[in-house]
Design a protein around this motif. Sequence first.
Motif, PDB file in Angstrom:
ATOM      1  N   ASP A 175       1.353  11.405   4.625  1.00  0.00           N
ATOM      2  CA  ASP A 175       0.351  10.670   3.854  1.00  0.00           C
ATOM      3  C   ASP A 175       0.630   9.171   3.891  1.00  0.00           C
ATOM      4  O   ASP A 175      -0.289   8.356   4.035  1.00  0.00           O
ATOM      5  CB  ASP A 175       0.338  11.140   2.394  1.00  0.00           C
ATOM      6  CG  ASP A 175      -0.136  12.575   2.226  1.00  0.00           C
ATOM      7  OD1 ASP A 175      -0.887  13.066   3.096  1.00  0.00           O
ATOM      8  OD2 ASP A 175       0.257  13.204   1.225  1.00  0.00           O
ATOM      9  N   LEU A 176       1.886   8.799   3.758  1.00  0.00           N
ATOM     10  CA  LEU A 176       2.257   7.380   3.767  1.00  0.00           C
ATOM     11  C   LEU A 176       1.986   6.760   5.134  1.00  0.00           C
ATOM     12  O   LEU A 176       1.560   5.600   5.218  1.00  0.00           O
ATOM     13  CB  LEU A 176       3.727   7.216   3.397  1.00  0.00           C
ATOM     14  CG  LEU A 176       4.150   7.754   2.026  1.00  0.00           C
ATOM     15  CD1 LEU A 176       5.626   7.463   1.785  1.00  0.00           C
ATOM     16  CD2 LEU A 176       3.305   7.173   0.913  1.00  0.00           C
ATOM     17  N   ASP A 177       2.218   7.537   6.181  1.00  0.00           N
ATOM     18  CA  ASP A 177       1.934   7.034   7.524  1.00  0.00           C
ATOM     19  C   ASP A 177       0.443   6.760   7.696  1.00  0.00           C
ATOM     20  O   ASP A 177       0.049   5.752   8.316  1.00  0.00           O
ATOM     21  CB  ASP A 177       2.408   8.059   8.568  1.00  0.00           C
ATOM     22  CG  ASP A 177       2.451   7.479   9.970  1.00  0.00           C
ATOM     23  OD1 ASP A 177       3.334   6.660  10.239  1.00  0.00           O
ATOM     24  OD2 ASP A 177       1.564   7.842  10.776  1.00  0.00           O
ATOM     25  N   GLU A 178      -0.382   7.611   7.141  1.00  0.00           N
ATOM     26  CA  GLU A 178      -1.828   7.413   7.226  1.00  0.00           C
ATOM     27  C   GLU A 178      -2.248   6.153   6.471  1.00  0.00           C
ATOM     28  O   GLU A 178      -3.148   5.418   6.902  1.00  0.00           O
ATOM     29  CB  GLU A 178      -2.559   8.636   6.672  1.00  0.00           C
ATOM     30  CG  GLU A 178      -2.461   9.863   7.554  1.00  0.00           C
ATOM     31  CD  GLU A 178      -3.081   9.639   8.928  1.00  0.00           C
ATOM     32  OE1 GLU A 178      -4.090   8.911   9.029  1.00  0.00           O
ATOM     33  OE2 GLU A 178      -2.538  10.182   9.919  1.00  0.00           O
ATOM     34  N   VAL A 179      -1.617   5.908   5.338  1.00  0.00           N
ATOM     35  CA  VAL A 179      -1.896   4.685   4.577  1.00  0.00           C
ATOM     36  C   VAL A 179      -1.579   3.450   5.434  1.00  0.00           C
ATOM     37  O   VAL A 179      -2.370   2.501   5.496  1.00  0.00           O
ATOM     38  CB  VAL A 179      -1.068   4.651   3.274  1.00  0.00           C
ATOM     39  CG1 VAL A 179      -1.123   3.274   2.616  1.00  0.00           C
ATOM     40  CG2 VAL A 179      -1.570   5.716   2.302  1.00  0.00           C
ATOM     41  N   ALA A 180      -0.440   3.483   6.101  1.00  0.00           N
ATOM     42  CA  ALA A 180      -0.048   2.348   6.945  1.00  0.00           C
ATOM     43  C   ALA A 180      -1.026   2.146   8.098  1.00  0.00           C
ATOM     44  O   ALA A 180      -1.380   1.006   8.440  1.00  0.00           O
ATOM     45  CB  ALA A 180       1.363   2.567   7.487  1.00  0.00           C
TER      46      ALA A 180
ATOM     47  N   ALA B  42       0.822  -1.216   0.000  1.00  0.00           N
ATOM     48  CA  ALA B  42       0.000   0.000   0.000  1.00  0.00           C
ATOM     49  C   ALA B  42       0.855   1.266   0.000  1.00  0.00           C
ATOM     50  O   ALA B  42       0.557   2.238  -0.713  1.00  0.00           O
ATOM     51  CB  ALA B  42      -0.935  -0.006   1.203  1.00  0.00           C
ATOM     52  N   THR B  43       1.914   1.285   0.789  1.00  0.00           N
ATOM     53  CA  THR B  43       2.763   2.483   0.841  1.00  0.00           C
ATOM     54  C   THR B  43       3.593   2.630  -0.423  1.00  0.00           C
ATOM     55  O   THR B  43       3.861   3.752  -0.868  1.00  0.00           O
ATOM     56  CB  THR B  43       3.680   2.462   2.077  1.00  0.00           C
ATOM     57  OG1 THR B  43       4.426   1.236   2.119  1.00  0.00           O
ATOM     58  CG2 THR B  43       2.876   2.612   3.359  1.00  0.00           C
ATOM     59  N   ARG B  44       3.989   1.515  -1.034  1.00  0.00           N
ATOM     60  CA  ARG B  44       4.745   1.602  -2.287  1.00  0.00           C
ATOM     61  C   ARG B  44       3.880   2.272  -3.369  1.00  0.00           C
ATOM     62  O   ARG B  44       4.351   3.122  -4.118  1.00  0.00           O
ATOM     63  CB  ARG B  44       5.173   0.205  -2.746  1.00  0.00           C
ATOM     64  CG  ARG B  44       6.106   0.214  -3.957  1.00  0.00           C
ATOM     65  CD  ARG B  44       6.346  -1.204  -4.448  1.00  0.00           C
ATOM     66  NE  ARG B  44       7.117  -1.997  -3.507  1.00  0.00           N
ATOM     67  CZ  ARG B  44       8.443  -2.040  -3.463  1.00  0.00           C
ATOM     68  NH1 ARG B  44       9.151  -1.300  -4.305  1.00  0.00           N
ATOM     69  NH2 ARG B  44       9.063  -2.811  -2.587  1.00  0.00           N
ATOM     70  N   ALA B  45       2.611   1.877  -3.417  1.00  0.00           N
ATOM     71  CA  ALA B  45       1.707   2.470  -4.404  1.00  0.00           C
ATOM     72  C   ALA B  45       1.475   3.955  -4.136  1.00  0.00           C
ATOM     73  O   ALA B  45       1.242   4.737  -5.073  1.00  0.00           O
ATOM     74  CB  ALA B  45       0.377   1.721  -4.398  1.00  0.00           C
ATOM     75  N   ALA B  46       1.549   4.348  -2.863  1.00  0.00           N
ATOM     76  CA  ALA B  46       1.270   5.735  -2.481  1.00  0.00           C
ATOM     77  C   ALA B  46       2.501   6.633  -2.522  1.00  0.00           C
ATOM     78  O   ALA B  46       2.375   7.864  -2.389  1.00  0.00           O
ATOM     79  CB  ALA B  46       0.663   5.767  -1.075  1.00  0.00           C
ATOM     80  N   ALA B  47       3.689   6.063  -2.691  1.00  0.00           N
ATOM     81  CA  ALA B  47       4.934   6.838  -2.674  1.00  0.00           C
ATOM     82  C   ALA B  47       5.186   7.472  -4.038  1.00  0.00           C
ATOM     83  O   ALA B  47       6.032   7.025  -4.821  1.00  0.00           O
ATOM     84  CB  ALA B  47       6.103   5.956  -2.251  1.00  0.00           C
ATOM     85  N   VAL B  48       4.434   8.522  -4.331  1.00  0.00           N
ATOM     86  CA  VAL B  48       4.501   9.189  -5.627  1.00  0.00           C
ATOM     87  C   VAL B  48       4.848  10.659  -5.421  1.00  0.00           C
ATOM     88  O   VAL B  48       4.688  11.203  -4.318  1.00  0.00           O
ATOM     89  CB  VAL B  48       3.141   9.063  -6.361  1.00  0.00           C
ATOM     90  CG1 VAL B  48       2.815   7.608  -6.653  1.00  0.00           C
ATOM     91  CG2 VAL B  48       2.025   9.718  -5.547  1.00  0.00           C
TER      92      VAL B  48
END
Length: 278
Positions: free
Chosen positions: A39-44, A26-32
Amino acid sequence: MVEIKTPEQIAKMREAGLVVAAIHAATRAAAVPGASTKDLDEVARKVLAEHGAKSNFLGYGGFPATICTSVNEVVVHGIPDEKTVLKDGDIISIDCGAIIDGWHGDAAYTAFVGSGHAPELVELSRVTEESMWAGIAAMKQGNRLVDISKSIEGYIRRQPRPATGKYGIIEDYGGHGIGSEMHMDPHLLNYVTRKRGKGIKLVPGVCLAIEPMVSLGTAQTEVLADDWTVITTDGTWSSHWEHSIALTEDGPLVLTAVDGGKAKLAEYGITAAPDPLA
């Protein structure tokens, strides 16, 4: 004392490990480009909630976030925030963990943000990841802890030197035991030193987090004023890869890999242990 796990406990760690793998995806997809590390922390956080798991990073020693987001020259323990916005060409190492019924998983990976990355950065991540797998392949009955360290360092040293002149194997941080706690004995160096001896004998039930960290320059680091963020002292960029592994009677099981490590271990002629959750 090194904690030896039962097959039932390893199965719980596998559950936690698969949650970590889901966070990675999920974080790999969001790392843009344009995404903040917050934002990545919220995804996790959302992934953990979806799986009914707890974070083993949040609150650990006072750490204020769910994941570590380490960008470019940051080696490890980067704190997610709204101000750190990813840009095209950045690299980011994301380290995270999960707890299921008191049992831990922990893993890290390096991702490329956007495109146009220099070849030496691509190679840096490849070398770091492959050195991790070389270490995992050495996690077998009859070996000792130093055999893992030797395999990691040996792989890195055999690679052609980068344009910057050398790879720096980070000295101040390394792998560790994992199980009923995130960080346990033994400490695992990513290089060999005579001062540490051969280390423990590897037997079924030993679980380790194997995590090389490599820079395009120095092996030395410093901690910033926030008491967490670790950077290279020369400003060179770095890569961090990690998996949690259980040694079983049937061989190694990579707890935080979706396939249990089957595909990569096969490249070393090793059969991964059966997945207890399959």
